[in-house]
Design an enzyme around this catalytic site. Structure first.
Site, PDB file in Angstrom:
ATOM      1  N   TYR A  22       0.826  -1.215   0.000  1.00  0.00           N
ATOM      2  CA  TYR A  22       0.000   0.000   0.000  1.00  0.00           C
ATOM      3  C   TYR A  22       0.861   1.267   0.000  1.00  0.00           C
ATOM      4  CZ  TYR A  22      -4.336  -2.610   0.913  1.00  0.00           C
ATOM      5  OH  TYR A  22      -5.419  -3.447   0.822  1.00  0.00           O
ATOM      6  N   LYS A  35       2.658 -15.119   2.983  1.00  0.00           N
ATOM      7  CA  LYS A  35       2.646 -15.836   1.701  1.00  0.00           C
ATOM      8  C   LYS A  35       4.114 -16.154   1.388  1.00  0.00           C
ATOM      9  CE  LYS A  35       0.352 -17.484  -1.813  1.00  0.00           C
ATOM     10  NZ  LYS A  35      -0.636 -18.562  -1.700  1.00  0.00           N
ATOM     11  N   ASP A  64      -3.905 -17.686   1.908  1.00  0.00           N
ATOM     12  CA  ASP A  64      -5.043 -18.335   1.241  1.00  0.00           C
ATOM     13  C   ASP A  64      -5.705 -19.340   2.190  1.00  0.00           C
ATOM     14  OD1 ASP A  64      -2.614 -19.650   1.013  1.00  0.00           O
ATOM     15  OD2 ASP A  64      -2.901 -20.302  -1.064  1.00  0.00           O
ATOM     16  N   ASP A 120      -6.132  -6.136   5.548  1.00  0.00           N
ATOM     17  CA  ASP A 120      -7.289  -5.411   5.001  1.00  0.00           C
ATOM     18  C   ASP A 120      -8.335  -6.416   4.513  1.00  0.00           C
ATOM     19  OD1 ASP A 120      -8.907  -3.444   3.959  1.00  0.00           O
ATOM     20  OD2 ASP A 120      -7.550  -2.846   2.354  1.00  0.00           O
ATOM     21  N   ASP A 148     -12.107  -7.793   6.527  1.00  0.00           N
ATOM     22  CA  ASP A 148     -13.454  -7.688   5.947  1.00  0.00           C
ATOM     23  C   ASP A 148     -14.146  -9.054   5.971  1.00  0.00           C
ATOM     24  OD1 ASP A 148     -13.280  -4.935   5.302  1.00  0.00           O
ATOM     25  OD2 ASP A 148     -14.304  -5.250   3.389  1.00  0.00           O
TER      26      ASP A 148
HETATM   27  C1  LIG Z   1      -8.254   3.107   1.821  1.00  0.00           C
HETATM   28  C2  LIG Z   1      -8.187   1.664   2.285  1.00  0.00           C
HETATM   29  C3  LIG Z   1      -6.803   1.170   2.464  1.00  0.00           C
HETATM   30  C4  LIG Z   1      -8.945   1.563   3.535  1.00  0.00           C
HETATM   31  C5  LIG Z   1      -9.359   0.169   3.899  1.00  0.00           C
HETATM   32  O1  LIG Z   1      -9.877  -0.608   3.134  1.00  0.00           O
HETATM   33  C6  LIG Z   1      -9.179  -0.217   5.277  1.00  0.00           C
HETATM   34  O2  LIG Z   1      -8.446   0.429   6.011  1.00  0.00           O
HETATM   35  O3  LIG Z   1      -9.747  -1.252   5.677  1.00  0.00           O
HETATM   36 MG   LIG Z   2     -10.611  -2.375   4.151  1.00  0.00          MG
END
Ligand SMILES: CC(C)CC(=O)C(=O)O
Ligand SMILES: [Mg+2]
Ligand SMILES: NC(=O)C1=CN([C@@H]2O[C@H](COP(=O)(O)OP(=O)(O)OC[C@H]3O[C@@H](n4cnc5c(N)ncnc54)[C@H](O)[C@@H]3O)[C@@H](O)[C@H]2O)C=CC1
Length: 357
Positions: free
Chosen positions: A135, A190, A222, A246, A250
């Protein structure tokens, strides 16, 4: 104590309003100062992270952040896109440690898309390195492909990298967090493919020597994604890099019923921090009054606990969230038959009311 309030875009202002309401109901002498960020910053001053907003964030004792981003800004040059604001805050404030606790409240066992027996009792902590990895790696861009079958065509490229010190400091945070929990740490990498993550694995293994009371294992990303939905309760603490963290967080959000339930703390070396829900600005539901504010309210509780030394007030908020769930109140994302559907504002009001008890 000064708190910078950065609502941002999309549902950001709606959910932050609810968290501010909760903070104001605590009868503490907080000084709250609001500033534009993201698309709102760009509209106000031509930059997603206006200088005054960054200065406020630096001067404050803690930052409460909503979310940034909207599809309408996706064609801007990258430095002007809203997402640069949160990336810039993380980098400028040195917020390298991102704590994302995925906890399933018993009342939401049926709200998860996974079977209740797979998720009930879930309490895991994902620790994501937040200021390194692909990133932030340089160089990056679009250039002419130098060789191979696509030579001469345009190619996009980014750089994945981690310095030893970056890995060591996040590993220490993770081992110390594990020491306060079930003393089990899974480092996700990984290493079978990427040099950066073989290096990551070697350094985490070395840091482990200082924490013999913590059981460390390593898992490829994975497999970790698969195990998170197969048997998530087998994890205690997970530590990983910026991009894997990240993505995995999610995925872990759905174990808790909704991404609207996952708070986060982003901390520097001195526990100064920025607190935000793990989700984004949700443009698809912005302005409808239906977003779940609980991740943001729970982020405010983390702020009180980690940066402001107000443990009792943090407990009050977390107990109030439990109480509203026990009352059967649900925003649309966690709604099930037999519960009561409420909007963003009603949910915030209910948490405030539950504080009083
Ligand atoms: C702009 C992204 C790196 C933000 C994101 O998806 C997060 O921090 O979870
Ligand atoms: Mg995110
Ligand atoms: N830290 C930040 O500010 C972040 C910003 N973003 C930005 O947000 C924008 C939207 O990105 P997406 O990929 O759609 O991710 P998102 O997290 O905003 O939304 C994904 C899905 O989850 C739902 N959702 C998210 N938060 C919710 C809540 N509190 N209550 C109910 N439902 C909720 C949304 O409606 C959507 O269907 C983009 O511009 C992206 O770059 C994305 C992630 C983090």
């Amino acid at each position: 104590m000064k708190i910078a309030i950065l609502p941002g875009d999309g549902i950001g202002p709606e959910i932050v309003t609810q968290a501010v309401k909760v903070l104001n109901a605590l009868d503490e002498q907080f000084e709250l100062e609001t500033a534009p960020v993201g698309g709102a910053g760009y509209e106000a001053s031509g930059h997603p992270l206006p200088e005054a907003t960054l200065a406020l964030a630096k001067a404050a004792d803690a930052v409460l952040f909503g979310a940034v981003g909207d599809w309408k800004y996706d064609t801007l040059d990258r430095p002007l896109r809203p997402e640069q604001a949160i990336l810039g805050l993380r980098k400028n404030l040195g917020l390298f440690a991102n704590l994302r606790p995925a906890i399933l409240y018993p009342e939401l066992a049926g709200a998860s898309t996974l079977k209740p027996e797979v998720v009930s009792g879930l309490d895991i902590l994902i620790i994501r390195e937040l200021t390194g990895d692909i990133y932030f790696g340089q160089p990056r861009g679009v250039r002419e492909c130098p060789d191979g079958p696509f030579k001469g065509q345009r190619e996009g490229f980014d750089t994945m990298r981690y310095a030893e010190g970056e890995i060591r400091r996040i590993a220490h945070v993770a081992f110390q967090a594990a020491q306060k929990r079930d003393k089990r740490l899974t480092s996700v990498d990984k290493a079978n493919v990427l040099e950066t993550f073989q290096f990551w694995k070697d350094i985490v293994t070395d840091v482990h020597k200082e924490y013999p009371d913590v059981a460390l294992d390593h898992m490829y990303v994975d497999n970790a994604a698969m195990q998170l939905v197969r048997a998530p309760k087998k994890f205690d603490v997970i530590v990983t890099g910026n991009m894997f963290g990240d993505i995995l967080s999610d995925a872990a959000a759905m174990l808790t019923g909704s991404i609207g339930m996952l708070p986060s703390a982003s901390l520097d070396a001195n526990n100064k921090g920025l607190y935000e829900p793990s989700h984004g600005s949700a443009p698809d539901i912005a302005g409808k009054g239906i977003a779940n504010p609980l991740a943001t309210i729970l982020s405010a509780a983390m702020m009180l606990r980690f940066s402001l030394g107000k443990t009792e007030q943090a407990d009050r908020i977390e107990n109030a969230v439990k109480a509203v769930l026990a009352q059967g109140l649900r925003t649309a994302d966690i709604y099930e038959e037999g519960t009561t559907k409420v909007g963003t504002e009603q949910m915030g009001d209910a948490v405030v009311k539950a504080l009083a008890k």
